[in-house]
Write an enzyme that holds these catalytic residues in place. Structure first.
Site, PDB file in Angstrom:
ATOM      1  CB  SER A 223      -1.104  -0.041   1.146  1.00 13.99           C
ATOM      2  OG  SER A 223      -0.241   0.072   2.270  1.00 13.99           O
ATOM      3  CG  HIS A 251      -4.042  -1.955  -0.648  1.00 13.65           C
ATOM      4  ND1 HIS A 251      -4.650  -0.741  -0.628  1.00 13.65           N
ATOM      5  CD2 HIS A 251      -3.730  -2.061   0.843  1.00 13.65           C
ATOM      6  CE1 HIS A 251      -4.854  -0.112   0.357  1.00 13.65           C
ATOM      7  NE2 HIS A 251      -4.274  -0.729   1.544  1.00 13.65           N
ATOM      8  CE  LYS A 283      -7.076  -1.502   2.390  1.00 16.79           C
ATOM      9  NZ  LYS A 283      -7.875  -1.828   3.454  1.00 16.79           N
TER      10      LYS A 283
END
Length: 440
Positions: A223, A251, A283
């Site tokens: 990230s 992610h 996310k």
């Protein structure tokens, strides 16, 4: 960076700041002595007070806790002004999707807003199992378990799985939640140079001999830097050294791989070769919480014994339902992933063409722009917001001083014009910020 330019300040400005902070420290000590029931004697509280005072002295407004007055997608409202937004994790543009809202509303109408208890006792709802089956199928593994917090997922998983006779070997840039879990476990913790598979194997080989069990931890998409590991190499070394391999793909889901399946798709690795998959629902899946996916024996044990699951309220049913709907849409509409990756490559390449340092970003969903000092990064972020673009700074100690940056999170919903405008605004913002010497 020379010693006279520490934190982006000249020697004169730095000396003035040090003198001011010394006076502040004296005041802190006096205040702590006069208030024995206060918290001012705690070293971290003192340090935070000095950071706030330094920001005031340098005329830096905090870039954090910016209030969004609407859906924070590719665009957002900050201070009732529309901005191009690169500060959110809405990778495939689903946060405002009516299909997710419908799924959440239907679950809310049937089960209420809260699970109202730990799932172990009376918080279990059908939507929990439905989400977990979809997650397990996504990774091609036997089972999955959803937790109410992404950060707590890593803390409770690692803290519960490992013990004082074990070793945890992890990337130096691993997320704080993994570090906290390692501390909780009492295991020996050995970091290796970021994204360096050869260094990882050296550390694992050396540490494995004296440990009962070993856990090797990497991220599927880092990230801070936007780069990805050589997952196949980590699978091989884990097998070679009799270690469990854990991948934090928070992610990676929806971002990495041709259809956004995650790190295993990009690497051409059978996901079952990874012992523990971890991810978040906040996310790509636009909800909140975390999950673990892997063998049924691991998941069943965690379901009945992991403190962060057993003693925590169950995931709210509307969030479980909307996350499941988002996963279905991700599978049905892989073109969203293609747009995301094209947008990230465009922003990365335009920044590089302007001479900006984007590090080793793979151009998948995260693009850092390294600016050097923490002071400069904070000032550029503020100047960029004035120009209608929201991108947050990452400063010391989250990254080493001298590596402070702005971090751009891309979305499939960004338009090409948004990206080009943002890079122009970034160039203007950087040009507008002086190199140092106190308040801008």
């Amino acid at each position: 960076m020379g010693r006279g330019q520490a934190f982006g300040l000249s020697t004169t400005a730095r000396l003035a700041l040090v003198q001011r902070l010394a006076r502040r420290r004296e005041g802190q000590e006096a205040q702590a002595a006069s208030d024995p029931r206060g918290f001012g004697a705690i070293q971290n509280v003192k340090d935070w007070g000095l950071v706030r005072d330094a920001m005031d002295a340098l005329g830096i407004e905090s870039p954090f806790f910016r209030q969004h007055e609407g859906i924070a997608g590719a665009r957002s409202l900050i201070g009732n002004r529309e901005v191009i937004n690169f500060g959110s994790y809405d990778y495939v543009g689903l946060n405002g999707d009516p299909r997710l809202h419908t799924a959440a509303a239907e679950a809310m109408g049937r089960y209420g807003i809260s699970a109202s208890a730990s799932r172990l006792v009376s918080g279990e709802r059908p939507v929990h199992g439905a989400l977990e089956r979809k997650l397990a199928a996504h990774y091609g593994v036997e089972a999955a378990l959803a937790f109410v917090s992404g950060h707590a997922t890593n803390v409770t998983l690692i803290g519960h799985l490992m013990g004082p006779r074990d070793v945890i070997v992890h990337d130096a840039a691993i997320h704080n939640s993994c570090v906290e879990g390692a501390r909780l476990s009492g295991a020996r913790r050995v970091p290796f140079a970021h994204n360096d598979a050869a260094a990882a194997e050296r550390e694992l080989r050396a540490a494995r001999r004296g440990a009962q069990r070993a856990l090797l931890v990497v991220e599927g998409h880092y990230s801070m830097d936007g780069d990805v590991p050589d997952l196949a190499a980590f699978v091989r070394m884990a097998r070679k050294h009799d270690a469990w391999l854990m991948v934090d793909d928070a992610h990676g889901l929806g971002v990495v791989g041709a259809t956004g399946k995650g790190a295993f798709e990009a690497a051409g690795v059978d996901p079952a070769e990874v012992d523990i998959w971890m991810g978040t629902l906040s996310k790509t899946l636009c909800a909140c919480g975390g999950y673990v996916a892997g063998r049924a024996e691991l998941v069943d044990w965690l379901r009945h014994t992991a403190p962060g699951f057993v003693y925590s309220v169950g995931l709210p049913p509307p969030l479980a339902a909307s996350a499941a709907a988002a996963l279905d849409i991700l599978h049905a509409e892989p073109e969203r992933v293609a747009r995301l990756q094209a947008n990230a490559r465009l922003l990365r390449d335009l920044c590089r063409a302007r001479g900006f340092d984007t590090g080793d970003s793979a151009g998948l969903g995260i693009v850092p722009v390294v600016l050097g000092s923490s002071v400069r990064a904070a000032r550029v972020s503020a100047a960029l917001l004035e120009r209608g673009v929201n991108a947050l700074p990452i400063v010391f100690p989250a990254v080493p001083e001298g590596a402070a940056r702005l971090r751009f999170f891309l979305s499939s919903a960004h338009e090409e014009a948004d990206i080009r405008a943002a890079v122009e605004a970034l160039a203007a913002a950087v040009d507008s910020v002086p190199a140092g010497d106190g308040p801008a």
